[in-house]
Motif scaffolding. Structure first.
Motif, PDB file in Angstrom:
ATOM      1  N   LEU A  87       4.420  -6.539  -5.473  1.00 41.45           N
ATOM      2  CA  LEU A  87       3.122  -6.006  -5.093  1.00 41.45           C
ATOM      3  C   LEU A  87       2.095  -6.846  -5.828  1.00 41.45           C
ATOM      4  O   LEU A  87       2.179  -7.018  -7.040  1.00 41.45           O
ATOM      5  N   LEU A  88       1.172  -7.421  -5.075  1.00 42.01           N
ATOM      6  CA  LEU A  88       0.156  -8.271  -5.688  1.00 42.01           C
ATOM      7  C   LEU A  88      -1.169  -7.523  -5.698  1.00 42.01           C
ATOM      8  O   LEU A  88      -1.667  -7.122  -4.656  1.00 42.01           O
ATOM      9  N   TRP A  89      -1.710  -7.404  -6.887  1.00 44.04           N
ATOM     10  CA  TRP A  89      -3.010  -6.744  -7.011  1.00 44.04           C
ATOM     11  C   TRP A  89      -3.974  -7.751  -7.589  1.00 44.04           C
ATOM     12  O   TRP A  89      -3.764  -8.260  -8.690  1.00 44.04           O
ATOM     13  N   VAL A 137      -4.630 -11.338 -11.542  1.00 48.68           N
ATOM     14  CA  VAL A 137      -3.571 -10.968 -10.600  1.00 48.68           C
ATOM     15  C   VAL A 137      -2.514 -10.188 -11.373  1.00 48.68           C
ATOM     16  O   VAL A 137      -2.063 -10.638 -12.423  1.00 48.68           O
ATOM     17  N   VAL A 138      -2.143  -9.033 -10.849  1.00 54.90           N
ATOM     18  CA  VAL A 138      -1.056  -8.262 -11.448  1.00 54.90           C
ATOM     19  C   VAL A 138       0.090  -8.264 -10.452  1.00 54.90           C
ATOM     20  O   VAL A 138      -0.090  -7.877  -9.297  1.00 54.90           O
ATOM     21  N   LYS A 139       1.240  -8.757 -10.892  1.00 58.38           N
ATOM     22  CA  LYS A 139       2.403  -8.829  -9.992  1.00 58.38           C
ATOM     23  C   LYS A 139       3.405  -7.772 -10.404  1.00 58.38           C
ATOM     24  O   LYS A 139       3.966  -7.848 -11.495  1.00 58.38           O
ATOM     25  N   VAL A 140       3.638  -6.792  -9.536  1.00 55.99           N
ATOM     26  CA  VAL A 140       4.613  -5.750  -9.843  1.00 55.99           C
ATOM     27  C   VAL A 140       5.835  -5.979  -8.963  1.00 55.99           C
ATOM     28  O   VAL A 140       5.742  -5.881  -7.737  1.00 55.99           O
ATOM     29  N   PRO A 141       6.947  -6.303  -9.540  1.00 54.55           N
ATOM     30  CA  PRO A 141       8.125  -6.567  -8.716  1.00 54.55           C
ATOM     31  C   PRO A 141       8.679  -5.296  -8.074  1.00 54.55           C
ATOM     32  O   PRO A 141       8.645  -4.221  -8.704  1.00 54.55           O
ATOM     33  N   VAL A 142       9.149  -5.410  -6.859  1.00 53.13           N
ATOM     34  CA  VAL A 142       9.788  -4.292  -6.153  1.00 53.13           C
ATOM     35  C   VAL A 142      11.117  -4.781  -5.587  1.00 53.13           C
ATOM     36  O   VAL A 142      11.324  -5.987  -5.461  1.00 53.13           O
ATOM     37  N   PRO A 143      12.014  -3.873  -5.237  1.00 51.42           N
ATOM     38  CA  PRO A 143      13.323  -4.310  -4.719  1.00 51.42           C
ATOM     39  C   PRO A 143      13.197  -5.083  -3.415  1.00 51.42           C
ATOM     40  O   PRO A 143      12.200  -4.970  -2.707  1.00 51.42           O
ATOM     41  N   LYS A 144      14.226  -5.862  -3.122  1.00 52.52           N
ATOM     42  CA  LYS A 144      14.246  -6.697  -1.925  1.00 52.52           C
ATOM     43  C   LYS A 144      14.115  -5.905  -0.636  1.00 52.52           C
ATOM     44  O   LYS A 144      13.525  -6.372   0.319  1.00 52.52           O
ATOM     45  N   GLN A 145      14.676  -4.703  -0.644  1.00 48.31           N
ATOM     46  CA  GLN A 145      14.705  -3.972   0.618  1.00 48.31           C
ATOM     47  C   GLN A 145      13.439  -3.149   0.855  1.00 48.31           C
ATOM     48  O   GLN A 145      13.464  -2.177   1.592  1.00 48.31           O
ATOM     49  N   THR A 146      12.336  -3.573   0.238  1.00 46.88           N
ATOM     50  CA  THR A 146      11.071  -2.877   0.463  1.00 46.88           C
ATOM     51  C   THR A 146      10.629  -3.073   1.909  1.00 46.88           C
ATOM     52  O   THR A 146      10.663  -4.187   2.437  1.00 46.88           O
ATOM     53  N   ALA A 147      10.219  -1.992   2.530  1.00 46.08           N
ATOM     54  CA  ALA A 147       9.762  -2.078   3.908  1.00 46.08           C
ATOM     55  C   ALA A 147       8.250  -2.203   3.948  1.00 46.08           C
ATOM     56  O   ALA A 147       7.689  -3.138   4.518  1.00 46.08           O
ATOM     57  N   LYS A 148       7.551  -1.237   3.358  1.00 47.41           N
ATOM     58  CA  LYS A 148       6.093  -1.350   3.325  1.00 47.41           C
ATOM     59  C   LYS A 148       5.557  -0.567   2.151  1.00 47.41           C
ATOM     60  O   LYS A 148       6.285   0.188   1.494  1.00 47.41           O
TER      61      LYS A 148
END
Lengths: 871, 438
Positions: B356-358, B326-337
């Motif tokens: 983002l979970l891969w 599993v690769v977890k890439v953090p993104v900002p809170k206000q991510t829509a899609k």
């Protein structure tokens, strides 16, 4: 397997107690047992079920071990509130302690020890005595701990029944767990008293080291802790211990590892070979690092203990671990690794957790203050952070930069412009105050300083006191540096505001002072306000060396977690020590023969920890070793002729040594104060408790202020018969010393009677003979001093004369080659001693005979004679 | 002083006392109230596990939904106290069949009282080995009250075993088939900077052992660690075999291992407990084979768009596989899609963890997989604070691979009856905190 006990918690009915009572008295065993369980459940949730005492105790006589344990548990909780009824249980206890099943025997003794009711304690002694010698090691190990319990309740009883001796014998037990528990119990008993109860001798040392290999992990902790109190005789002894203890570093139990480290550190003080020490440091470092992979709580304890390791914070570490790591990184920062450390701090400063971010920014500032050469890089990192425009980061950075300016004045003003850009965003008082301070301090270099300050002044009345004070000072500075019209108006406004519209006395007073200064003599004002300020220093290595020493001997305990000496947070220890002093005091008066012996033990045991010269240097520099540096601690050889009364480790860095002596016909207290703490000490005062000779200070104590590292010798004149303690005489002198910075220190000294002998003690021969005859033989006391050897009668006489023990006559007996000396002495006002000394010159052994009207003083005189003749 | 506790409390999250036991008289029964008001009900909870209130010190730990609090008034051995809690919880778990929570405590309170009485006396920890305690502290009485009331008596020699030198194994065990299972479990911790330099990297490994052996066997374990091999070569007076050797930074052993012998002869010899236990733990910082390298690139395109490219390269042998990557890439809170393109596995945006979970179920060795994603952000009215960018995290398991290179060379079992044993060895490497800053 999982039980279903939760059903016992569900009863909440009104008639519950009554119902339980009925069930407890039921003839069905299972119903009985369930009822007891319900009682225990009710007890657990905090309901009072003490009224069921008799009914529960009635269930005690049972074959069922589980039920028995439950009843015992109930007893432990409620026996204290029902002491009379608790006696009901004694019979069963005594019976159980002879049960064929060793588990039940042990259980009975264990439980009885937990019941702190005097009457029960009496009955405990016999079973305990039996169990200490039980065939089964399980029973013996339980009984060993029970001695410590009993000692806590009734120390006298333990001594009277000789349990201490049996306990000491248990150290040689064949079973390692029994040995471990016996050691734990002895160590605990020793802790509460000043008497020497548990001393590790050569023999026991061997036993302990052997048991260390075989006992449980916890037992190893007990033994290691006891070993850490042992003072090795010589280098070989120390090396031997270290060699046997080192394998423990590989143990999976963190407590074992930390205790082993403690023992090694203690013994390392003696080891002189640098190779061995270096090798040991190398061996100790990796296990300590491994502790950091344990549970976070244990990590924290380890970190507080180690404070030495290079690593970086993980994103998900709990906050307390992060903070502690940060602290350690600051300590480790050096010119070589500062780049990496700074990069790391910068990374932390962009994290989410506000508290941690602030701490990180502060850390950068502390690095700058600590490492001069890295200051510039630190500042550039801070400026980068300011450019991020995250509000709390900027504010924190400004506070930090203010400190940097204070450390390196006139070096980094170029960055002020950047700081000024962020003026409007400041909303925290500390940041604001810092910014204002910067503006005031560098007013002459900031072109628009007046405008900037004016901006702040608009909201003057609403600001907090901290900001107001800074504003006031900054405006005055500005005015003094640029005495133009703008600032003049400003200062008027500020002073008006500060004097009339505020109710903060600090602010008002400061404003008035400035006002008067400015109106009377602006030049003087300049001198005062713009005076050069002392630069501030790094405070990251603040622990005093003496405290550090003490903490190292307390590794793994709470003291090392709090970074405080144990007695600063443990009240009980001190209380017991004092109580024991009193007891000894009482014992002395009953037994004049041994009167001063325990007292001298106290003084020596107080003196011992500080008595090893150069101790601070012995702290090994693991840190340096980890970083690949040379640990070259500076060695401070100290010469001390006076006995130490208050050791530096006990006195937070203040060491006091002293002795009562006679000088020019007067009793004086020759004292030496040494300040090895980090702060200057002043305002010393001294007080003496009531004592046999009523010794008190004749003049106030005159000690000049002591800066750290200085020592000062003082001679305090004394008077006699000022505050005489009633009761039989003894040589105890209790002294209290205080100063303006520290708590009051109490310590004990021993009055040496020879300092009190008056110059008028000389008698005529005739007079001596007459007096000798008039004093009845019942007032003659004889003591052998077997270890004293007189080599020359003449020099002995001289020595004794010098302390006002006057020589009267001398007689030689030819056949026995014995020399007889007659001496006299007098303690003011009129306690006269007539002394006869008999000895063979050149061979050890002196027989003293003393005749005096005050028989209770004789032991003191013997001590004095022994001390004088053996030097 | 080696005292570890004056009292121990088990509290639930509301602060109700589930069970308590006073070992010493120097703390009052109401001290737990102080803990409740000064620690539990303030935000200090979780800031520091050792606190001083009044004259008492509180050391506490949270295990699932239970707080275990130790109260002491003297200068106690803090390490000992906390370690005791850890061990006690392990013991309770072994009695309850794995679970330790509020319900388990309520359901077994009688047993816990009994155990608390046994494992600590007057604040001094005693024997905590489940193996031995189970000999004479049982819950049989509760489970079948009618069956055998007299048989609750423990075997006669129980007490000798509790205090004996081998306090972790009972005598007289018999197995039809004598087997030993060894699991070498490593977790790799990595902290890599944006530019790919390694800030911190270490491997913490443990050797788990499952023993089903009869009698009182003596075991000897040989590893390919440098010191052990050198010592062996000295003893046997022949050159060490060539092959990969590794250097262990530090080793800690289960209490059954003879430490003095390890120190002098560098051999791991022991009489094992029955069943499963952790034989040793070790740590290595040099010469680590990283299983994966990650090459991230995250670009912020204006205010509402981000482009994320992550390339992951497996460095282990081509015949091996990594599982559950599993690769977890953090993104900002206000991510829509987010929309994804992956060469293998599945990727999605998980709003609850802002990542983002891969996920790649099976990742072959010597391979290179990529994920590229386009992230759309909601534009907010508030001026956006600069995003703090937590590190990328990875999870994985690589069977039959050790990041340290550790190998078991031999495991000798010697028992006086001379039976033969079957030994099984497995290796696995997991991700510890495998973080790459981006």
């Amino acid at each position: 397997m999982s039980g279903h006990d939760s059903k016992y918690f569900t009863t909440t009915k009104k008639g519950e107690i009554h119902e339980l009572k009925e069930e407890l008295n039921s003839q069905y065993k299972d119903k009985k047992k369930d009822a007891v369980k319900k009682v225990i459940a009710a007890m657990t949730v905090g309901k009072d079920v003490s009224m069921l005492f008799t009914d529960v105790v009635n269930c005690m006589q049972t074959e069922n071990l589980e039920l028995k344990k439950l009843v015992y548990l109930y007893l432990i909780n409620y026996a204290k509130s029902q002491p009379d009824l608790a006696i009901l249980a004694v019979n069963t206890f005594v019976k159980d302690s002879q049960d064929p099943n060793p588990l039940i025997r042990a259980l009975a003794v264990r439980t009885m020890g937990c019941i702190r009711v005097d009457k029960i304690t009496e009955y405990l002694c016999d079973p305990l005595q039996r169990c200490l010698k039980d065939d089964d090691p399980y029973v013996r190990k339980t009984a060993a701990i029970c001695v410590a319990k009993l000692h806590d309740i009734n120390a006298e009883l333990v001594e009277d029944r000789g349990f201490l001796e049996i306990l000491k014998d248990l150290i040689s037990d064949s079973n390692p767990m029994v040995v471990a528990n016996a050691v734990a119990a002895l160590a605990e008993i020793q802790e509460g008293t000043t008497k020497i109860i548990f001393e590790i001798t050569n023999h026991t040392l061997f036993k302990l080291l052997a048991a260390l290999n075989e006992c449980t992990e916890w037992g190893q902790v007990f033994i290691l802790d006891a070993l850490s109190r042992y003072k090795a005789k010589d280098v070989r002894d120390a090396e031997n211990i270290v060699e046997r203890v080192t394998p423990r570093l590989q143990h999976a139990n963190c407590a074992v590892v930390l205790s082993a480290v403690k023992v090694i550190l203690q013994q390392m003080e003696l080891i002189t070979s640098t190779d061995v020490v270096r090798n040991l440091c190398k061996k100790m470092a990796p296990p300590l690092v491994t502790l950091i992979s344990a549970e976070p709580e244990i990590q924290y304890v380890a970190l507080r203990n180690i404070n030495l390791i290079v690593f970086f914070c993980k994103y998900n570490d709990p906050i307390y671990v992060k903070m502690e790591k940060l602290e350690i990184m600051i300590k480790l920062a050096s010119d070589r690794n500062i780049d990496q450390v700074l990069l790391e701090f910068k990374e932390y400063a962009t994290e989410v957790d506000v508290d941690f971010v602030r701490k990180a920014v502060r850390a950068i500032g502390r690095c700058a203050i600590k490492l001069e050469r890295a200051a510039e890089r630190c500042i550039s990192v801070l400026l980068e952070l300011i450019k991020l425009k995250v509000n709390y980061v900027v504010q924190e950075a400004i506070v930090v930069i203010k400190d940097i300016f204070r450390r390196y004045p006139n070096t980094y003003e170029s960055i002020i412009a950047t700081l000024c850009e962020n003026l409007d965003n400041l909303d925290e008082p500390e940041a604001k105050a810092s910014m204002i301070w910067i503006i005031g301090e560098y007013a002459e270099r900031i072109d628009n300083a007046d405008e900037l300050l004016e901006g702040f002044l608009e909201t003057f009345p609403e600001e907090t006191a901290q900001v107001q004070l800074q504003l006031l000072t900054a405006t005055v500075k500005l005015f003094l540096k640029k005495p133009t019209e703008g600032p003049q108006q400003m200062i008027q406004v500020v002073l008006n505001n500060a004097t009339q519209e505020t109710d903060n006395p600090d602010l008002r007073d400061r404003a008035y002072i400035y006002w008067r200064l400015l109106s009377t003599d602006p030049e003087a004002a300049k001198d005062v306000v713009l005076a050069e300020k002392p630069t501030i220093n790094d405070d990251s290595n603040m622990l005093e060396p003496s405290l550090l020493d003490e903490l190292l001997s307390n590794i793994a305990t709470l003291a090392s977690v709090y970074h405080k000496p144990p007695d600063s947070f443990v009240s009980r220890v001190r209380a017991t020590v004092q109580r024991d002093d009193d007891e000894e005091y009482a014992a002395e008066s009953l037994d004049p023969e041994s009167s001063s012996a325990p007292v001298s033990e106290i003084t020596t045991s107080v003196a011992a920890p500080g008595g090893v010269p150069g101790q601070p240097a012995a702290v090994p520099d693991i840190l340096g070793d980890l970083m690949g540096l040379d640990g070259s601690a500076d060695q401070q050889p100290m010469t001390r002729s006076l006995p130490v009364l208050l050791s530096a480790s006990a006195g937070q860095g203040l060491q006091i040594s002293g002795k009562l002596v006679r000088r020019n016909g007067q009793v004086v207290y020759s004292l030496m104060f040494e300040n090895s703490s980090q702060i200057p000490l002043d305002g010393f005062m001294i007080q003496f408790n009531k004592n046999t000779f009523g010794l008190a200070a004749a003049a106030p104590l005159q000690v000049p202020p002591l800066v750290p590292g200085r020592s000062e010798s003082v001679v305090l004149p004394m008077v006699m018969y000022q505050n005489v303690a009633p009761g039989p005489p003894n040589s105890l002198l209790q002294v209290a010393v205080k100063n303006n910075q520290q708590p009051v220190w109490y310590f004990n000294d021993k009055i040496s009677i020879e300092a009190l002998f008056g110059e008028d003690g000389k008698m005529e021969r005739q007079h001596f003979l007459e007096t000798w005859k008039t004093i009845p033989d019942s007032h003659e006391f004889i003591k052998e001093l077997p270890s004293v050897c007189v080599n020359s009668v003449e020099s002995a006489i001289q020595k004794l004369q010098a302390t006002n023990l006057f020589f009267i006559a001398r007689r030689s007996q030819k056949e026995s080659r014995q020399e007889l000396l007659y001496l006299s002495a007098k303690v003011p006002p009129n306690i006269v001693f007539l002394v006869e000394l008999a000895t063979v010159v050149g061979t050890a052994g002196v027989k003293c005979a003393v005749k005096t009207v005050s028989p209770e003083m004789a032991p003191l005189l013997f001590d004095a004679l022994e001390a004088l003749l053996s030097t | 002083m080696p005292v570890a506790a004056s009292a121990i409390y088990f509290l639930n999250l509301r602060g109700d006392v589930l069970i308590n036991r006073l070992y010493r008289d120097d703390v009052g029964g109401n001290m737990v109230d102080a803990f409740r008001t000064h620690i539990m009900q303030t935000k200090d909870l979780g800031t520091c596990p050792v606190r001083q209130i009044g004259g008492c010190s509180f050391l506490y730990m949270r295990i699932s939904n239970v707080y275990i609090v130790i109260v002491v008034s003297s200068n106690a051995n803090a390490a000992c106290a906390l370690k005791f809690v850890v061990e006690a919880v392990a013991l309770f778990k072994s009695y309850f069949g794995g679970a330790f929570d509020e319900d388990a405590i309520r359901n077994n309170f009688v047993l816990i009282y009994e155990l608390l009485d046994e494992i600590m006396d007057f604040g001094y920890p005693q024997n905590l080995s489940p193996e031995i305690l189970k000999l004479y502290i049982t819950q049989e009485g509760v489970r079948s009250p009618f069956s055998k009331p007299i048989d609750t008596r423990p075997p006669a020699n129980a007490t000798l075993q509790v205090t004996g030198a081998v306090g972790w194994r009972r005598e007289g065990l018999v197995y039809k088939k004598n087997e030993v299972f060894l699991d070498i479990v490593e977790s790799v911790n990595l902290l890599m900077s944006q530019k790919g330099t390694i800030l911190r990297c270490d491997v913490t490994g443990k050797i788990l052992m499952k023993c089903f052996l009869s009698g009182m066997p003596d075991l000897k374990l040989g590893l390919n660690d440098k010191i052990g091999l050198e010592k062996e070569a000295q003893v046997k007076a022949r050159p060490a075999k060539s092959g990969k050797t590794i250097e262990l930074d530090d080793v800690t052993f289960h209490q059954c291992v003879n430490l003095t012998r390890f120190n002098s002869e560098k051999t791991v010899s022991f009489v094992p407990p029955d069943g499963e236990f952790e034989l040793m733990k070790y740590r290595i910082t040099e010469g680590i084979n990283l299983p994966f390298r990650v090459f991230p690139s995250i670009k912020e395109l204006g205010r509402t768009r981000m482009e994320v490219n992550v390339k992951v390269k497996s460095l282990f042998g081509s015949k091996m596989f990594a599982l559950g990557v599993v690769v977890k890439v953090p993104v900002p809170k206000q991510t829509a899609k987010a929309s994804f393109q992956v060469t293998s596995g599945r990727a999605k945006y998980n709003a609850s963890v802002d990542c983002l979970l891969w996920k790649i179920r099976k990742f072959p060795g010597q391979a290179e997989l990529t994920m590229s994603a386009e992230v759309e952000l909601i534009s907010t009215m508030v001026e956006r604070k600069s995003w703090t960018r937590p590190p990328i995290q990875m999870e994985f398991q690589v069977p039959m691979f050790t990041a340290s290179g550790l190998r078991v060379r031999f495991l000798k079992v010697w028992e006086k009856s001379g039976y033969s044993t079957v030994e099984w060895v497995r290796y696995i490497t997991r991700a510890g905190s495998y973080e790459i800053r981006c």
